[in-house]
Design an enzyme around this catalytic site. Structure first.
Site, PDB file in Angstrom:
ATOM      1  N   CYS A 244      10.726  29.760  56.101  1.00  0.00           N
ATOM      2  CA  CYS A 244       9.750  28.906  56.924  1.00  0.00           C
ATOM      3  C   CYS A 244       9.579  29.933  58.147  1.00  0.00           C
ATOM      4  O   CYS A 244      10.494  30.234  58.869  1.00  0.00           O
ATOM      5  CB  CYS A 244      10.797  27.706  56.974  1.00  0.00           C
ATOM      6  SG  CYS A 244       9.620  26.740  58.097  1.00  0.00           S
ATOM      7  N   ASN A 253      13.084  29.964  48.833  1.00  0.00           N
ATOM      8  CA  ASN A 253      13.511  28.640  48.165  1.00  0.00           C
ATOM      9  C   ASN A 253      14.690  29.611  47.008  1.00  0.00           C
ATOM     10  O   ASN A 253      14.263  30.724  46.586  1.00  0.00           O
ATOM     11  CB  ASN A 253      12.629  27.828  47.385  1.00  0.00           C
ATOM     12  CG  ASN A 253      11.788  27.398  48.322  1.00  0.00           C
ATOM     13  OD1 ASN A 253      11.025  27.878  48.830  1.00  0.00           O
ATOM     14  ND2 ASN A 253      11.830  26.058  48.401  1.00  0.00           N
TER      15      ASN A 253
HETATM   16  P1  HMG Z   1      -2.107  20.970  66.499  1.00  0.00           P
HETATM   17  O1  HMG Z   1      -2.241  22.341  67.321  1.00  0.00           O
HETATM   18  O2  HMG Z   1      -1.168  19.905  67.260  1.00  0.00           O
HETATM   19  O3  HMG Z   1      -3.388  20.177  66.155  1.00  0.00           O
HETATM   20  O4  HMG Z   1      -1.252  21.402  65.383  1.00  0.00           O
HETATM   21  P2  HMG Z   1      -4.690  19.743  66.734  1.00  0.00           P
HETATM   22  O5  HMG Z   1      -5.227  18.657  65.793  1.00  0.00           O
HETATM   23  O6  HMG Z   1      -4.574  19.763  68.068  1.00  0.00           O
HETATM   24  O7  HMG Z   1      -5.570  20.902  66.232  1.00  0.00           O
HETATM   25  C1  HMG Z   1      -5.810  22.367  66.698  1.00  0.00           C
HETATM   26  C2  HMG Z   1      -6.616  23.229  65.968  1.00  0.00           C
HETATM   27  O8  HMG Z   1      -6.014  23.281  64.663  1.00  0.00           O
HETATM   28  C3  HMG Z   1      -7.772  22.520  65.965  1.00  0.00           C
HETATM   29  O9  HMG Z   1      -8.876  23.713  65.969  1.00  0.00           O
HETATM   30  C4  HMG Z   1      -7.885  22.197  64.604  1.00  0.00           C
HETATM   31  O10 HMG Z   1      -9.278  21.982  64.151  1.00  0.00           O
HETATM   32  C5  HMG Z   1      -7.057  22.675  63.717  1.00  0.00           C
HETATM   33  P3  HMG Z   1      -9.714  24.263  67.248  1.00  0.00           P
HETATM   34  O11 HMG Z   1     -10.360  23.102  67.762  1.00  0.00           O
HETATM   35  O12 HMG Z   1      -8.550  24.678  67.876  1.00  0.00           O
HETATM   36  O13 HMG Z   1     -10.374  25.437  66.882  1.00  0.00           O
HETATM   37  N1  HMG Z   1      -6.636  21.856  62.781  1.00  0.00           N
HETATM   38  C6  HMG Z   1      -6.816  22.320  61.307  1.00  0.00           C
HETATM   39  N2  HMG Z   1      -7.407  23.198  60.801  1.00  0.00           N
HETATM   40  C7  HMG Z   1      -7.469  23.356  59.414  1.00  0.00           C
HETATM   41  N3  HMG Z   1      -6.813  22.180  58.577  1.00  0.00           N
HETATM   42  C8  HMG Z   1      -6.021  21.155  59.253  1.00  0.00           C
HETATM   43  C9  HMG Z   1      -5.978  21.310  60.689  1.00  0.00           C
HETATM   44  N4  HMG Z   1      -5.581  20.493  61.679  1.00  0.00           N
HETATM   45  C10 HMG Z   1      -5.867  20.933  62.779  1.00  0.00           C
HETATM   46  N5  HMG Z   1      -5.322  20.226  58.563  1.00  0.00           N
HETATM   47  C11 HMG Z   1      -0.839  20.763  63.022  1.00  0.00           C
HETATM   48  C12 HMG Z   1      -0.745  20.160  64.534  1.00  0.00           C
HETATM   49  C13 HMG Z   1       0.123  19.841  62.160  1.00  0.00           C
HETATM   50  C14 HMG Z   1      -2.243  20.764  62.487  1.00  0.00           C
HETATM   51  C15 HMG Z   1      -0.131  22.232  63.160  1.00  0.00           C
HETATM   52  O14 HMG Z   1       0.999  22.049  63.701  1.00  0.00           O
HETATM   53  C16 HMG Z   1      -0.066  22.537  61.617  1.00  0.00           C
HETATM   54  O15 HMG Z   1      -1.044  23.033  60.712  1.00  0.00           O
HETATM   55  N6  HMG Z   1       1.134  22.786  61.122  1.00  0.00           N
HETATM   56  C17 HMG Z   1       1.681  23.297  59.859  1.00  0.00           C
HETATM   57  C18 HMG Z   1       3.117  23.971  60.095  1.00  0.00           C
HETATM   58  C19 HMG Z   1       3.297  24.420  58.336  1.00  0.00           C
HETATM   59  O16 HMG Z   1       2.353  24.460  57.563  1.00  0.00           O
HETATM   60  N7  HMG Z   1       4.486  24.867  58.369  1.00  0.00           N
HETATM   61  C20 HMG Z   1       5.031  25.206  57.076  1.00  0.00           C
HETATM   62  C21 HMG Z   1       4.977  24.261  55.905  1.00  0.00           C
HETATM   63  S1  HMG Z   1       6.341  23.166  56.077  1.00  0.00           S
HETATM   64  C22 HMG Z   1       7.613  23.799  55.237  1.00  0.00           C
HETATM   65  O17 HMG Z   1       7.576  25.017  54.918  1.00  0.00           O
HETATM   66  C23 HMG Z   1       8.891  22.774  54.985  1.00  0.00           C
HETATM   67  C24 HMG Z   1       8.980  22.681  53.649  1.00  0.00           C
HETATM   68  O18 HMG Z   1       8.940  23.695  52.676  1.00  0.00           O
HETATM   69  C25 HMG Z   1      10.375  21.883  53.479  1.00  0.00           C
HETATM   70  C26 HMG Z   1      11.553  22.677  54.007  1.00  0.00           C
HETATM   71  O19 HMG Z   1      11.797  23.667  53.267  1.00  0.00           O
HETATM   72  O20 HMG Z   1      12.026  22.087  55.077  1.00  0.00           O
HETATM   73  C27 HMG Z   1       7.835  21.498  53.122  1.00  0.00           C
HETATM   74 MG    MG Z   2      10.604  25.023  52.148  1.00  0.00          MG
END
Ligand code: HMG
Ligand code: MG
Length: 310
Positions: A244, A253
């Site tokens: 992650c 995993n």
């Molecule tokens: P933020 O910066 O607070 O969001 O991020 P925002 O709404 O202020 O948007 C910022 C910019 O991101 C904007 O672009 C948006 O358009 C863009 P700009 O105007 O600056 O050019 N944006 C997007 N673009 C494409 N698709 C979207 C999107 N949303 C915003 N959906 C946000 C908040 C949640 C978006 C960000 O923090 C994020 O994307 N986080 C994802 C992190 C992630 O993917 N982590 C890994 C997956 S989780 C994991 O692995 C755990 C898991 O496996 C379980 C475990 O093992 O624990 C599931």
């Molecule tokens: Mg995971």
């Protein structure tokens, strides 16, 4: 074959390698490779593959091509292709890409929630509410994922009661399934049992899936412990790919091949072809030029090479 009355007869394995496995790769993985990997995995018989993530490309650049990947795969009838969705912007893309399931992902740790999705747990639930509603309006299944359920890289121990709180919130939103994630792989069987014992009082055990990273090598023991508690859905990643990006040092995993080997030995049905999974693990490890993280995969390939006189 001796079979334990305490273990499930059948287990569902959700292959998360194409998303959780690849998201942490520093070098961009070509779309043809991502697509080929997913196609190989669906041919191996998985009924559910976590294929992509519609998250911010600034946060997770590797997932930026998720629309191309979802458009390029061959859909196996009956297979659920899941995608991660953090907000409505992601949901619109999930809808356009014909995802069969969306995964909203939160945490049982406030600090991890801030680091991973840039908001508190309460704010994440507010953000997920319209996403879940929109998905259910379109008859798209919703799964919820709870990170750091067994402990957090920033906050240390997490009380099972905190996991229970997030379970209740996600269930109220309408999640059909809830992943209990050991993000940094620190859980051991007693911790796993304590968490499932607590949340088993909230929802039926069939609602939960175990998503265990293998950082401390405990995943197989943890899966066994969770099965003894009645859990029968687990996530795993081919060749043990992954980690992650917001949990420093966390490894992949549990390797799918290792889980399949364990379950086959226990006489538990999965419907998945072990050898085809081993071959796809070999394929992706070679493409990424990294050692195959599955012990069962490596052992099987060595045996095949030996019998072929290589
Ligand atoms: P933020 O910066 O607070 O969001 O991020 P925002 O709404 O202020 O948007 C910022 C910019 O991101 C904007 O672009 C948006 O358009 C863009 P700009 O105007 O600056 O050019 N944006 C997007 N673009 C494409 N698709 C979207 C999107 N949303 C915003 N959906 C946000 C908040 C949640 C978006 C960000 O923090 C994020 O994307 N986080 C994802 C992190 C992630 O993917 N982590 C890994 C997956 S989780 C994991 O692995 C755990 C898991 O496996 C379980 C475990 O093992 O624990 C599931
Ligand atoms: Mg995971």
């Amino acid at each position: 074959m001796i079979s334990s009355p305490y273990l499930p007869k059948k287990v569902k394995i959700v292959e998360v390698g194409p998303r959780d496995g690849l998201q942490n790769e520093k070098t961009f993985v070509a779309n043809e490779v991502k697509i080929s990997l997913i196609n190989q995995l669906s041919s191996a018989g998985f009924s559910n593959i976590e294929a992509a993530a519609f998250v911010s490309p600034k946060w997770i650049p590797q997932m930026a091509s998720s629309e191309i990947v979802m458009a390029g795969i061959d859909r196996m009838p009956g297979t659920i292709y899941s995608v991660l969705v953090p907000n409505l912007q992601g949901f619109e893309k999930a809808l356009a890409s014909r995802a069969n399931e969306i995964v909203i992902f939160g945490a049982a740790s406030e600090t991890f929630s801030q680091k991973n999705i840039n908001c508190s747990i309460a704010e994440s639930i507010e953000r997920f509410a319209p996403v879940t509603k929109a998905a259910l309006d379109h008859n798209i299944r919703v799964r919820g994922s709870i990170s750091c359920a067994m402990g957090c890289p920033f906050e240390g121990n997490i009380d099972p009661a905190k996991v229970g709180e997030v379970v209740r919130l996600m269930a109220d939103l309408g999640c059909a399934e809830i992943d209990i994630a050991d993000t940094i792989g620190i859980g051991t069987p007693n911790k796993i049992k304590a968490v499932f014992e607590h949340i088993g009082q909230i929802l039926p055990m069939s609602t939960y899936s175990g998503h265990f990273h293998d950082t401390y090598g405990q995943s197989l023991a943890n899966i066994y412990a969770a099965m003894e508690m009645g859990v029968s859905t687990f996530h795993s990643s081919v060749a043990g790919l992954g980690g992650c990006p917001y949990a420093q040092g966390a490894t992949g995993n549990v390797a799918t091949e290792d889980v399949l080997y364990l379950l086959a030995g226990l006489g538990i049905e999965t419907g998945i072809d072990f050898e085809l999974v081993v071959r796809s693990g070999n394929y992706i490890s070679n493409v990424l030029n990294r050692p195959n993280g599955s012990k069962a995969g490596r052992a099987f390939l060595a045996k095949v090479a030996l019998s072929a006189g290589d």
